[in-house]
Design a protein around this motif. Structure first.
Motif, PDB file in Angstrom:
ATOM      1  N   PHE A 168       0.835  -1.200   0.000  1.00  0.00           N
ATOM      2  CA  PHE A 168       0.000   0.000   0.000  1.00  0.00           C
ATOM      3  C   PHE A 168       0.873   1.254   0.000  1.00  0.00           C
ATOM      4  N   SER A 169       0.238   2.383  -0.263  1.00  0.00           N
ATOM      5  CA  SER A 169       0.931   3.669  -0.303  1.00  0.00           C
ATOM      6  C   SER A 169      -0.137   4.762  -0.215  1.00  0.00           C
ATOM      7  N   ALA A 170       0.304   6.000  -0.248  1.00  0.00           N
ATOM      8  CA  ALA A 170      -0.632   7.137  -0.273  1.00  0.00           C
ATOM      9  C   ALA A 170      -0.458   7.825  -1.619  1.00  0.00           C
ATOM     10  N   GLU A 171      -1.285   7.435  -2.588  1.00  0.00           N
ATOM     11  CA  GLU A 171      -1.163   7.916  -3.959  1.00  0.00           C
ATOM     12  C   GLU A 171      -2.041   9.152  -4.204  1.00  0.00           C
ATOM     13  N   VAL A 172      -1.597  10.009  -5.117  1.00  0.00           N
ATOM     14  CA  VAL A 172      -2.444  11.084  -5.620  1.00  0.00           C
ATOM     15  C   VAL A 172      -3.441  10.451  -6.582  1.00  0.00           C
ATOM     16  N   LYS A 173      -4.708  10.695  -6.353  1.00  0.00           N
ATOM     17  CA  LYS A 173      -5.750   9.990  -7.099  1.00  0.00           C
ATOM     18  C   LYS A 173      -6.434  10.908  -8.108  1.00  0.00           C
ATOM     19  N   ASN A 174      -6.757  10.354  -9.272  1.00  0.00           N
ATOM     20  CA  ASN A 174      -7.571  11.046 -10.299  1.00  0.00           C
ATOM     21  C   ASN A 174      -6.984  12.406 -10.690  1.00  0.00           C
ATOM     22  N   PHE A 175      -5.670  12.471 -10.779  1.00  0.00           N
ATOM     23  CA  PHE A 175      -5.018  13.739 -11.110  1.00  0.00           C
ATOM     24  C   PHE A 175      -4.976  13.938 -12.622  1.00  0.00           C
ATOM     25  N   ASP A 176      -5.359  15.123 -13.071  1.00  0.00           N
ATOM     26  CA  ASP A 176      -5.360  15.475 -14.492  1.00  0.00           C
ATOM     27  C   ASP A 176      -4.703  16.837 -14.642  1.00  0.00           C
ATOM     28  N   LEU A 177      -3.471  16.854 -15.174  1.00  0.00           N
ATOM     29  CA  LEU A 177      -2.738  18.112 -15.315  1.00  0.00           C
ATOM     30  C   LEU A 177      -3.498  19.100 -16.189  1.00  0.00           C
ATOM     31  N   GLY A 178      -4.311  18.592 -17.118  1.00  0.00           N
ATOM     32  CA  GLY A 178      -5.069  19.461 -18.012  1.00  0.00           C
ATOM     33  C   GLY A 178      -6.049  20.370 -17.288  1.00  0.00           C
ATOM     34  N   LYS A 179      -6.390  20.035 -16.059  1.00  0.00           N
ATOM     35  CA  LYS A 179      -7.283  20.896 -15.277  1.00  0.00           C
ATOM     36  C   LYS A 179      -6.553  22.124 -14.738  1.00  0.00           C
ATOM     37  N   PHE A 180      -5.221  22.102 -14.818  1.00  0.00           N
ATOM     38  CA  PHE A 180      -4.419  23.179 -14.246  1.00  0.00           C
ATOM     39  C   PHE A 180      -3.623  23.951 -15.295  1.00  0.00           C
ATOM     40  N   ILE A 181      -3.133  23.242 -16.319  1.00  0.00           N
ATOM     41  CA  ILE A 181      -2.218  23.820 -17.298  1.00  0.00           C
ATOM     42  C   ILE A 181      -2.800  23.662 -18.699  1.00  0.00           C
ATOM     43  N   ARG A 182      -2.849  24.751 -19.452  1.00  0.00           N
ATOM     44  CA  ARG A 182      -3.301  24.669 -20.842  1.00  0.00           C
ATOM     45  C   ARG A 182      -2.281  23.915 -21.686  1.00  0.00           C
ATOM     46  N   ASP A 183      -2.764  23.193 -22.664  1.00  0.00           N
ATOM     47  CA  ASP A 183      -1.898  22.401 -23.537  1.00  0.00           C
ATOM     48  C   ASP A 183      -1.005  21.485 -22.702  1.00  0.00           C
ATOM     49  N   ALA A 184      -1.620  20.758 -21.772  1.00  0.00           N
ATOM     50  CA  ALA A 184      -0.866  19.899 -20.857  1.00  0.00           C
ATOM     51  C   ALA A 184      -0.146  18.767 -21.582  1.00  0.00           C
ATOM     52  N   GLY A 185      -0.528  18.500 -22.825  1.00  0.00           N
ATOM     53  CA  GLY A 185       0.142  17.459 -23.580  1.00  0.00           C
ATOM     54  C   GLY A 185       1.627  17.702 -23.765  1.00  0.00           C
ATOM     55  N   ARG A 186       2.053  18.958 -23.664  1.00  0.00           N
ATOM     56  CA  ARG A 186       3.484  19.273 -23.751  1.00  0.00           C
ATOM     57  C   ARG A 186       4.293  18.534 -22.691  1.00  0.00           C
ATOM     58  N   PHE A 187       3.628  18.165 -21.594  1.00  0.00           N
ATOM     59  CA  PHE A 187       4.328  17.554 -20.469  1.00  0.00           C
ATOM     60  C   PHE A 187       4.019  16.067 -20.341  1.00  0.00           C
ATOM     61  N   SER A 188       3.508  15.475 -21.396  1.00  0.00           N
ATOM     62  CA  SER A 188       3.065  14.084 -21.324  1.00  0.00           C
ATOM     63  C   SER A 188       4.207  13.122 -21.005  1.00  0.00           C
ATOM     64  N   LYS A 189       5.424  13.459 -21.399  1.00  0.00           N
ATOM     65  CA  LYS A 189       6.555  12.573 -21.146  1.00  0.00           C
ATOM     66  C   LYS A 189       7.308  12.923 -19.867  1.00  0.00           C
ATOM     67  N   CYS A 190       6.825  13.919 -19.149  1.00  0.00           N
ATOM     68  CA  CYS A 190       7.466  14.311 -17.895  1.00  0.00           C
ATOM     69  C   CYS A 190       7.077  13.351 -16.774  1.00  0.00           C
ATOM     70  N   GLY A 191       7.903  13.314 -15.743  1.00  0.00           N
ATOM     71  CA  GLY A 191       7.585  12.519 -14.567  1.00  0.00           C
ATOM     72  C   GLY A 191       6.436  13.127 -13.786  1.00  0.00           C
ATOM     73  N   SER A 192       5.808  12.310 -12.951  1.00  0.00           N
ATOM     74  CA  SER A 192       4.689  12.795 -12.147  1.00  0.00           C
ATOM     75  C   SER A 192       5.127  13.903 -11.201  1.00  0.00           C
TER      76      SER A 192
END
Length: 431
Positions: free
Chosen positions: A51-75
């Motif tokens: 088990f762990s304490a994970e960030v759940k249901n996170f969507d960068l697109g809700k915060f940053i426009r054109d979030a696809g630019r960061f698709s290959k970045c680490g969490s």
């Protein structure tokens, strides 16, 4: 020292296992909600800790426009971008940074994201799986070293997150990354404060982001016997200062603050949450994975922060403890608080946010500082949940299990202690 500038916090942001914003996280903290659950990011069924304490249901697109630019970045970078966006918006800086951008910097405590070093993670998962419930240290270490040696430069985001935030938000001033494990974001905030105090920048976005919820990270901590193995009840596993504690719960997320020179903040009418009044730092010079048993470093670190802030022990109204839920940390930290605060230690409420959030490693210090500031401003102290059996060696007031109202707190102290003997204490004060 009298001519140094004052530093205030004008914006705050966070992404945690119990919320994607400061408001959501703090509301759940006050409810005593745990973010722990069975690990979903990889198949942990053959691991000693499932088990762990994970960030759940996170969507960068809700915060940053054109979030696809960061698709290959680490969490870690994705969490950091979201928390930074919230902090800068909170400080009213996203659209009002009209001054010289070279006076606006970034200072992060950083670590990898769960997607970093994919070959290493896959190889170490195989090494761990091959041994069933018993992790073979030699196999794991050999696999890790071989794969790390062959990993391509640039796969890890831990060194580049600060640069990505600077680019995204046009922060062209000083840019630093601090890699001191569990103390990293607190140390980054302390060092950024020093830079502003002595005129090297007017505003610095500081904090940290991290995720080690991957087979490499979990296996490493299991080999150190640092993680709880309370697999039957994950939400009960993080139990700081409780006699039955058996290790920490690995978490992930990001916490960011906007640090700003006081007169600069006043001129632009910025919201001011608190003054970053005290910063203490020491090294245990003892062992890489254990604190000094006499709390030599921890006690001195808190004492140094008090001196830096010009405060006495009785001025501190609340301590947000590092409080990992490991045997060694909780005993040592309790002893350190007694060394620093003396008799006042028994009159000062202490609690551990990790009982709910898990241990966010490099991001932990920043998130816990924000929680401390909100506790001071709102007159309510977060609980230490899962506190059931007192430990004779941990005999302070740990705000057990339920949120407590406490008005009139003017100064709060937040501790962050890292592997390698890194000790950081931050003191925030009402202004």
């Amino acid at each position: 020292m009298s001519n140094r500038k004052r530093v205030v916090i004008t914006g705050m942001g966070m992404v945690t296992p119990i919320g994607h914003s400061v408001a959501e996280t703090f509301a759940n903290i006050l409810e005593g909600r745990s973010g722990a659950g069975y690990t979903a990011q990889f198949d942990a069924r053959t691991f000693p800790t499932k088990f762990s304490a994970e960030v759940k249901n996170f969507d960068l697109g809700k915060f940053i426009r054109d979030a696809g630019r960061f698709s290959k970045c680490g969490s870690n970078t994705k969490f950091g971008l979201a928390a930074a966006k919230e902090a800068l918006a909170d400080a009213n800086l996203l659209e009002h940074m009209s001054e010289d951008p070279t006076r606006y910097g970034v200072y992060l405590g950083s670590g990898e994201g769960s997607e970093d070093f994919p070959a290493v993670i896959a190889g170490c998962a195989a090494a761990a799986d091959a041994t069933g419930l018993k992790v073979d240290a030699k196999t794991f270490v050999r696999t890790a070293i071989a794969l790390l040696d062959g990993a391509h430069e640039g796969e890890s985001e831990m060194h580049t997150t600060a640069g990505r935030l600077a680019d995204e938000f046009n922060l062209c001033g000083p840019n630093f990354t601090c890699l001191t494990a569990c103390a990293a974001s607190a140390q980054a905030i302390g060092e950024a404060t020093e830079m502003i105090r002595y005129g090297d920048a007017d505003v610095i976005l500081s904090g940290g982001s991290h995720s080690m919820i991957h087979p490499f990270g979990v296996t490493g901590f299991n080999l150190l016997t640092a993680l709880s193995t309370r697999n039957a009840s994950p939400q009960k596993a993080s139990r700081p200062f409780d006699l039955t504690r058996d290790g920490f719960v690995l978490g992930e997320g990001a916490g960011m603050v906007v640090l700003e020179e006081y007169e600069h903040a006043k001129r632009r009418g910025a919201p001011i949450y608190a003054e970053l009044a005290g910063y203490g730092t020491t090294g245990d010079a003892y062992r890489m994975t254990d604190p000094h048993p006499e709390a030599r470093g921890a006690g001195a670190c808190m004492a140094n922060a008090l001196i830096d802030a010009g405060l006495k022990p009785e001025d501190i109204g609340y301590v947000n403890a590092h409080g990992t839920s490991t045997q060694a940390n909780d005993e040592t930290e309790t002893a350190g608080i007694k060394k620093a605060l003396g008799a006042w230690a028994y009159k000062t409420p202490v609690s551990s946010s990790k009982s709910m959030l898990g241990h966010l490693i490099a991001a932990g210090g920043a998130v816990e500082l924000i929680i401390s500031i909100l506790a001071m401003r709102k007159g309510v102290l977060p609980p230490t949940i899962n506190y059931e059996t007192p430990d004779p060696l941990c005999d302070l007031d740990y705000v057990p299990n339920e949120t407590r109202e406490k008005a009139g707190v003017r100064h709060v102290l937040s501790n962050s202690f890292g592997f390698g003997g890194q000790n950081i204490t931050l003191i925030a004060s009402k202004i």
